[in-house]
Design a protein around this motif. Structure first.
Motif, PDB file in Angstrom:
ATOM      1  N   LEU A 269      35.793  25.368  -9.218  1.00  0.00           N
ATOM      2  CA  LEU A 269      33.867  24.668  -9.898  1.00  0.00           C
ATOM      3  C   LEU A 269      33.273  25.591  -9.783  1.00  0.00           C
ATOM      4  CD1 LEU A 269      32.341  22.821 -11.366  1.00  0.00           C
ATOM      5  CD2 LEU A 269      32.669  21.060  -9.245  1.00  0.00           C
ATOM      6  N   THR A 270      33.445  26.564  -8.258  1.00  0.00           N
ATOM      7  CA  THR A 270      32.377  27.154  -7.504  1.00  0.00           C
ATOM      8  C   THR A 270      32.280  28.800  -8.375  1.00  0.00           C
ATOM      9  OG1 THR A 270      32.481  26.113  -5.588  1.00  0.00           O
ATOM     10  CG2 THR A 270      31.447  28.396  -5.721  1.00  0.00           C
ATOM     11  N   LEU A 273      30.622  27.604 -12.124  1.00  0.00           N
ATOM     12  CA  LEU A 273      29.039  27.337 -11.599  1.00  0.00           C
ATOM     13  C   LEU A 273      27.948  28.975 -11.580  1.00  0.00           C
ATOM     14  CD1 LEU A 273      29.009  23.912  -9.860  1.00  0.00           C
ATOM     15  CD2 LEU A 273      28.406  24.642 -12.514  1.00  0.00           C
ATOM     16  N   GLN A 274      29.383  29.700 -10.837  1.00  0.00           N
ATOM     17  CA  GLN A 274      28.838  31.187 -10.961  1.00  0.00           C
ATOM     18  C   GLN A 274      29.261  31.683 -12.229  1.00  0.00           C
ATOM     19  OE1 GLN A 274      30.934  31.987  -7.380  1.00  0.00           O
ATOM     20  NE2 GLN A 274      29.257  31.347  -5.944  1.00  0.00           N
TER      21      GLN A 274
ATOM     22  N   MET B   1      27.424  22.491  -6.135  1.00  0.00           N
ATOM     23  CA  MET B   1      29.034  22.322  -5.658  1.00  0.00           C
ATOM     24  C   MET B   1      28.932  24.004  -5.192  1.00  0.00           C
ATOM     25  SD  MET B   1      32.426  21.969  -4.630  1.00  0.00           S
ATOM     26  CE  MET B   1      31.885  20.755  -4.636  1.00  0.00           C
ATOM     27  N   ASP B   2      29.366  24.269  -3.683  1.00  0.00           N
ATOM     28  CA  ASP B   2      29.366  25.823  -3.436  1.00  0.00           C
ATOM     29  C   ASP B   2      30.069  25.778  -2.513  1.00  0.00           C
ATOM     30  OD1 ASP B   2      29.089  28.170  -3.257  1.00  0.00           O
ATOM     31  OD2 ASP B   2      26.917  28.097  -1.870  1.00  0.00           O
ATOM     32  N   PHE B   3      31.673  26.085  -2.871  1.00  0.00           N
ATOM     33  CA  PHE B   3      32.449  26.282  -1.946  1.00  0.00           C
ATOM     34  C   PHE B   3      33.110  27.628  -1.764  1.00  0.00           C
ATOM     35  CE2 PHE B   3      37.244  25.350  -0.827  1.00  0.00           C
ATOM     36  CZ  PHE B   3      36.421  24.640   0.765  1.00  0.00           C
ATOM     37  N   ALA B   4      32.210  28.520  -1.622  1.00  0.00           N
ATOM     38  CA  ALA B   4      32.886  30.150  -1.915  1.00  0.00           C
ATOM     39  C   ALA B   4      31.921  30.593  -0.511  1.00  0.00           C
ATOM     40  CB  ALA B   4      32.147  30.377  -3.210  1.00  0.00           C
TER      41      ALA B   4
END
Lengths: 356, 360
Positions: A269-270, A273-274, B1-4
């Protein structure tokens, strides 16, 4: 589930604003990021709530129409998908064309202002309740395999459409065959141009896999929780299966798989989104989920001993796990077999040479 | 969501990857591994220059570094110093300073012969400190011959059996007996202490604190191991995929055969899940999340097995060449086995998870 009840529940979801979370506002959606869709799917699973009956419309037909449709088509279809006013089914696979989808033979021939469709489709969920079908047909038998295909939107109530339920190894008729005999489809009911059907279908399949991970993880969470509940129940001899070291190891193993899947979704998902591009994680999620779902159903059956043969009313959980053990065999076949998914990962992610 | 990982963390990864690839091509790595000592005694100041000992690093930065050091099998006691000894070293101002300045290589000496060997199994430990002098015999000490200082779990001589403390002993005051170890870049050794000068870092008088530091050590090890395992599995996967693309048999690259390609794909799938779990565990440790223990157990169990499986598949895909000492694969396989075994096999971690899921 009763089709009318299913529609009523889907309407409720719609009225509460939970359908089309990621769809653009002009087509009745909420215009939110995929994060919201992920949260909704996780919470739906936690609550044990059923899904929207129009899942083919929501995940496949709708996004494809919004991507490829004419202005008239984009006005006509998407909103009614969200409200469950119209249910969709998918006509892609054929008896002779499964994994090798592009070899399909259902034909459409232009006659005046109509395409005339003849052929047979198979494995169509919801076809028995559907109002519309996304149909992949061959419009040019002389063109190369992929180039001869086109993508139609077909009224399931048109004369010449016949739906026959297909009984599975569970005994349930969850899927259907669809027969098309001289079915007339208006010329303007095509998505894209004649010969563009394969590109359009790729969009459909991408959308199917793009949003897949969260739904599958939610489903697996429900199953892991059910397995935990089952093994805690004492067997007839008074012992809990949960005290058997093999069962304990297996349950913990599936719980770990579930967490692996969950955080793989978060990573995917990240990335989405990016970059705006879904990564290969959808295929990974489908592979992992399907095999985990099969393993845990087998554990559930194994703890029942010979009672696992009893099904229906009066059986353990009224036969839920007996059904699950059989139904889960379809998980590694439907929506792309595990073999096809491995080929996709081998070629597109790992850059291995094509074997075909 | 920011799982990075953040941009800074990705830069740290890029610089670590570049440094390790430049310094340790496969040939050099093999020469160091097969040397007398098995480690690169000169690299430590470089690691300090790269910022690998900065006190402000969180576990997320360590996660990045462990993955990269796993991918190149860094022949230096970074894992032992940071993950095993680190939680104790950081409780002491002087040692923390030495560590930050890049002047301290350390490891943890906890296990003893004939007793349980988990980080939290201190019931049977016999090592004793009396009047600032340590007597004891430790086994399975990672990087024993490659460090300047040991963090030693021991009891205070005059007290009952319950209290365990953690003591610092300079390597010069210990007798190290290296043992033949499969993983030649992370060798184990026995360490004998005979009246060695020992400084208490976590006193047994403060039993709660000692247990907390040991629990922290366990958490860090269980989170660091899967990160390294992801690096190991990633390299094994790369080697297998490259071989499947280039090796020709019957006039075609062997990757066209599904018996080969699907095996490689399964390594990829296992790696991706392991990666997700390892990053989750690292995040939990960095944030002191209440789920940290479970996340670490899950990550260690899965990533350890995934790395072993990826190496086994890579060896199989390589055929005969993968079975030779000359080829680099066996070194990754041995590191994977080291990581899968530390703090018990995966089924031990699954047993702990099962207890949490099923016994209440």
């Amino acid at each position: 589930m009763d089709p009318e009840l299913a529609r009523a529940w889907s309407r409720k979801l719609h009225d509460a604003g939970y359908t089309g979370l990621t769809w653009p506002k002009e087509y009745g959606g909420r215009g939110l990021t995929p994060t919201y869709q992920g949260i909704f799917l996780e919470e739906t699973a936690r609550a044990g709530a059923p899904g929207h009956v129009g899942v083919i419309g929501l995940n496949m037909a709708g996004p494809t129409i919004m991507h490829w449709g004419s202005e008239a088509q984009k006005k006509r279809y998407p909103e009614r998908i969200l409200s469950a006013e119209e249910i969709w089914c998918q006509g892609f696979s054929e008896p002779g064309s499964g994994s090798d989808l592009a070899s399909l033979r259902t034909s459409a021939v232009l006659d005046g202002d109509d395409w005339v469709v003849n052929g047979q489709k198979v494995w169509s969920s919801y076809a028995h309740v559907a109002d519309w079908c996304i149909l992949l047909v061959r419009t040019d038998p002389d063109a190369a395999k992929h180039a001869g295909l086109s993508f139609l939107l077909v009224d399931m109530r048109a004369p010449g459409v016949e739906v026959r339920p297909l009984q599975q190894i569970t005994g349930d008729p969850e899927f259907n065959e669809i027969f098309f005999t001289d079915v007339r489809v208006p010329r303007d009911s095509m998505l894209g141009e004649p010969g563009q059907g394969w590109q359009v279908a790729i969009t459909t399949l991408l959308h199917e896999r793009g949003t897949l991970g969260f739904g599958l993880t939610a489903d697996l969470e429900r199953q892991v929780n059910r397995l935990i509940a089952l093994v805690k129940e004492p067997a007839p001899d008074g012992r809990r299966p949960a005290d058997d070291p093999y069962v304990r190891d297996a349950v913990a193993g599936e719980w770990i798989e579930l967490q692996g899947l969950r955080f793989t979704n978060y990573r995917a998902l990240t990335t989405l989104l990016q970059t705006g591009i879904p990564g290969p994680e959808g295929s990974v999620a489908k592979l992992v989920w399907s095999e985990a779902n099969q393993r845990l159903a087998k554990v559930a059956a194994s703890v029942q001993g010979l009672s696992a043969q009893l099904t229906g009313e009066g059986a353990v959980w009224d036969g839920y796990w007996q059904y699950q053990q059989l139904r889960s065999r379809g998980n590694t076949i439907e929506g792309g077999t595990s073999e096809v998914l491995r080929n996709i990962i081998a070629e597109r992610v790992l850059g291995l040479p094509r074997g075909r | 969501m920011d799982f990075a990982f953040s941009e800074e963390q990705q830069q740290l990864r890029a610089s670590a990857r570049q440094f390790l690839a430049d310094r340790y091509d496969d040939g050099t790595a093999a020469r160091v591994a097969d040397s007398e000592s098995g480690f690169d005694a000169d690299v430590w100041p470089n690691l300090a220059e790269l910022g690998w000992f900065d006190p402000e690093l969180t576990f997320l930065e360590y996660a990045v570094l462990f993955e990269e050091t796993g991918a190149r099998l860094l022949p230096a006691p970074y894992f032992s110093t940071v993950a095993l000894a680190g939680p104790t070293l950081r409780t002491d101002e002087e040692l923390a300073k030495r560590l930050a300045a890049g002047g301290l290589r350390a490891t943890l000496a906890w296990a003893e012969a004939g007793v349980q060997q988990g980080f939290l199994d201190h019931a049977g430990l016999a090592a004793r400190v009396a009047g600032g002098r340590l007597d004891g015999h430790k086994v399975l000490v990672p990087d024993a011959a490659a460090v300047d200082l040991f963090v030693v779990a021991a009891r205070e001589g005059s007290r009952g059996a319950s209290a365990v403390g953690l003591y610092a002993v300079e390597a010069a005051h210990a007798e190290v007996v290296p043992r033949d170890t499969l993983d030649r870049t992370r060798r184990l050794g026995e360490v004998r202490f005979a009246g060695a000068s020992a400084r208490p870092l976590v006193s047994p008088d403060d039993a709660d604190r000692a247990v907390a530091v040991l629990a922290q050590t366990r958490r860090w090890s269980l989170a660091a191991a899967p990160c390294e395992a992801v690096g190991v599995a990633g390299r094994a996967l790369d080697l297998a995929a490259e071989h499947a693309r280039s090796r020709q048999q019957f006039g075609r690259p062997i990757g066209v055969y599904q018996a080969v390609s699907h095996r490689v794909v399964d390594s990829y799938v296992g790696l991706e899940e392991a990666r997700s779990l390892a990053y989750w565990a690292a995040w939990c440790v960095a944030e002191d999340d209440p789920q940290a223990d479970r996340a670490c157990l899950a990550a260690k169990a899965h990533a350890g097995e995934a790395a072993v499986a990826a190496c086994e598949s890579a060896i199989q895909v390589h055929g005969g060449i993968g079975f030779t000492w000359e080829h680099v694969l066996h070194r990754y396989y041995k590191r994977a086995q080291w990581l899968a075994a530390v703090e018990g096999p995966a089924r031990d971690q699954r047993a702990e998870i099962a207890a949490a899921l099923l016994d209440h």
